[in-house]
Write an enzyme that holds these catalytic residues in place. Sequence first.
Site, short mmCIF file in Angstrom:
data_model
loop_
_atom_site.label_atom_id
_atom_site.label_comp_id
_atom_site.label_asym_id
_atom_site.label_seq_id
_atom_site.Cartn_x
_atom_site.Cartn_y
_atom_site.Cartn_z
N ASN A 148 0.81 -1.23 0.00
CA ASN A 148 0.00 0.00 0.00
C ASN A 148 0.84 1.28 0.00
O ASN A 148 0.51 2.25 -0.66
CB ASN A 148 -1.04 -0.02 1.13
CG ASN A 148 -0.45 -0.09 2.51
OD1 ASN A 148 0.66 -0.60 2.70
ND2 ASN A 148 -1.16 0.42 3.48
N GLU A 246 3.99 -4.21 12.33
CA GLU A 246 3.08 -3.09 12.04
C GLU A 246 1.94 -3.68 11.23
O GLU A 246 2.09 -3.98 10.05
CB GLU A 246 3.81 -2.02 11.21
CG GLU A 246 5.02 -1.41 11.90
CD GLU A 246 4.64 -0.43 12.98
OE1 GLU A 246 3.47 0.02 13.01
OE2 GLU A 246 5.49 -0.11 13.82
N CYS A 280 -3.18 1.71 6.49
CA CYS A 280 -3.36 1.11 7.82
C CYS A 280 -3.99 2.12 8.77
O CYS A 280 -4.84 1.78 9.58
CB CYS A 280 -2.02 0.64 8.35
SG CYS A 280 -0.79 1.94 8.43
N GLU A 462 7.69 1.97 14.66
CA GLU A 462 8.52 2.55 13.60
C GLU A 462 8.37 4.06 13.71
O GLU A 462 7.53 4.55 14.47
CB GLU A 462 8.09 2.06 12.22
CG GLU A 462 8.39 0.58 12.06
CD GLU A 462 8.35 0.08 10.62
OE1 GLU A 462 7.70 0.71 9.78
OE2 GLU A 462 8.99 -0.95 10.35
P1 NAD Z 1 0.43 -9.04 3.60
O1 NAD Z 1 0.48 -9.50 5.01
O2 NAD Z 1 -0.33 -9.85 2.63
O3 NAD Z 1 1.91 -8.92 2.99
C1 NAD Z 1 2.90 -8.11 3.58
C2 NAD Z 1 4.27 -8.61 3.16
O4 NAD Z 1 4.49 -9.90 3.73
C3 NAD Z 1 4.45 -8.79 1.65
O5 NAD Z 1 5.75 -8.39 1.28
C4 NAD Z 1 4.29 -10.29 1.48
O6 NAD Z 1 4.93 -10.77 0.32
C5 NAD Z 1 4.96 -10.78 2.74
N1 NAD Z 1 4.62 -12.16 3.14
C6 NAD Z 1 3.51 -12.87 2.85
N2 NAD Z 1 3.61 -14.11 3.39
C7 NAD Z 1 4.77 -14.16 4.05
C8 NAD Z 1 5.44 -15.18 4.80
N3 NAD Z 1 4.93 -16.39 5.00
N4 NAD Z 1 6.64 -14.89 5.35
C9 NAD Z 1 7.18 -13.66 5.18
N5 NAD Z 1 6.62 -12.68 4.46
C10 NAD Z 1 5.43 -12.93 3.90
O7 NAD Z 1 -0.09 -7.54 3.67
P2 NAD Z 1 -0.50 -6.59 2.45
O8 NAD Z 1 -1.80 -7.04 1.92
O9 NAD Z 1 0.67 -6.43 1.52
O10 NAD Z 1 -0.66 -5.17 3.19
C11 NAD Z 1 -1.86 -4.69 3.69
C12 NAD Z 1 -1.89 -4.84 5.20
O11 NAD Z 1 -0.79 -4.15 5.78
C13 NAD Z 1 -3.13 -4.21 5.82
O12 NAD Z 1 -3.65 -5.06 6.82
C14 NAD Z 1 -2.60 -2.92 6.43
O13 NAD Z 1 -3.37 -2.40 7.48
C15 NAD Z 1 -1.25 -3.36 6.87
N6 NAD Z 1 -0.39 -2.19 7.06
C16 NAD Z 1 0.00 -1.84 8.32
C17 NAD Z 1 0.78 -0.69 8.52
C18 NAD Z 1 1.22 -0.26 9.89
O14 NAD Z 1 2.12 0.56 9.99
N7 NAD Z 1 0.64 -0.79 10.96
C19 NAD Z 1 1.16 0.07 7.42
C20 NAD Z 1 0.73 -0.31 6.15
C21 NAD Z 1 -0.02 -1.46 5.98
#
Ligand code: NAD
Length: 481
Positions: A148, A246, A280, A462
């Site tokens: 995102n 996060e 997020c 962070e």
């Molecule tokens: P996601 O969990 O699907 O993926 C995040 C990352 O993890 C990607 O790079 C993905 O390839 C990797 N990943 C997936 N499976 C993995 C595994 N088994 N081992 C290691 N890495 C793995 O999340 P997304 O759909 O890319 O992002 C959206 C989510 O992120 C939303 O829930 C959003 O709220 C959250 N988010 C949180 C913050 C924060 O600061 N709290 C900021 C931005 C987004």
Amino acid sequence: MAKMFIAGESVDSVTGATYQVLNPANGDVVDTLPKGNADDARRAIDAAEAAFEEWSHTSAEERAKLLFKAAELVEAERKSLAELLCREQGKPFQEASGELEHFHHGIDFYAGLASKVRGAHVPLPAKNAYGMVIRKPLGVCGAIVPWNFPITLMGTKVGPALAAGNTVVVKPASTTPLTTIRVIELVNQAGLPKGVLNVVTGPGGVVGEELLVNPKVRRIAFTGESATGKHVAEVACGDFKRVTLELGGSDPMIVCDDADIAKAVTGAMVGRFWNAGQACLAVKRLYLFDSIYDAFLKSLADKVSRYEVGDGMTRAEKPKIRMGPLHTAVQREEIEAQVKDAVGRGAKVLIGGARPEGAQYERGFFYQPTILENVPDDSRAVTEETFGPLLPVFRVSSLDEALERANGSIYGLGSSIWTKNLDNIESAVDRLQAGNVWVNSLHYGYDELPFGGVKASGFGREHGPEALDYYLEPKGVVITR
Ligand code: NAD
């Protein structure tokens, strides 16, 4: 064709496998790139491990100089990087440009802090002895980034990690690796020793998983969904890695009857629909005091219904484009299912609630900005994270009720209160179960302040000088004369 960047070189995957990144606005191929696997991740981890000794002993001043220069090199390419980010992520060009600006600011911020790290001198009861606390970098850090905000969220990891003397392997989301690769090439061009900063592309369950299980990686900074974060914690903490998570959020925004309504309307509008709601810290539940409910909602609906949805690349010529497509088909289906569920339980669609119509929308994952009223608290739009342009609005009769409902979520990332009353402000700041509270202010992550969640929104922080603490291990030393 784009390449991964490992040990100072642009490389293909070990197997030669590739995949394509598609533009969410029209399905066009943006670029082809290596589909890495665990061997590629191991190559990068080994390179980062080999570089750690030199980098951790490079003076903090020198590390800072290289980071300042890196930020400048990225800034000099901002326009083309923003175009690339727009095409791979879907966000409007101006938002993509803002994201790169935020990256620049963040890297500058941590470069400035590199030489400000302090330890301690500690008097001890033992005779002729004193203690010290020195702070050591951890080693190889895995930075796992979502789609995102691919660039700022990479920067919030890489900035403090490198400033503190660690080396890094970045794993971008599979669908947004291209701008990341170019930014990492540019950062390396500032003169980083080979292997200090690497990027491996490929599936999260393969490349990301190797970062979690590989014993040479000592720190995982993960941003993503709470479900993935749970898995990351189980695997990485099992190996005693230092971990920050996060995760998702369902930020409440509470507007009291004495608030500056015009400002709060803008806060709700930008706070919810920025990045097509895929943030997020977005406003995901809006609680309005009874007496202002109708006027507030009318003003918000009037403004949001004037949003023009479209391909973010046309924004430069057509500045009215406010919202791009959702990032993936799955993401749009999830929002559609959440809307359907809410409506099925009696919610009313105030605006939106469907895909926009017209030939220009047919090839992309577009969805109208949507506001729902009368949404029951057990609807998916309330109990789950809504990661798209969907805003459920609720009527409340008191601050106590608003706070209780705001806290009735598994998440605890951001939150906001809009009021001029100091008692209300203090009560909300004290009682909101969230890592962050904004008072009369847009939900926004400042580099200067720690950012992170409680409950299912994760742990660790962070941003802020506090982020450095997660990249340095305190070492107690006793010196006896
Ligand atoms: P996601 O969990 O699907 O993926 C995040 C990352 O993890 C990607 O790079 C993905 O390839 C990797 N990943 C997936 N499976 C993995 C595994 N088994 N081992 C290691 N890495 C793995 O999340 P997304 O759909 O890319 O992002 C959206 C989510 O992120 C939303 O829930 C959003 O709220 C959250 N988010 C949180 C913050 C924060 O600061 N709290 C900021 C931005 C987004």
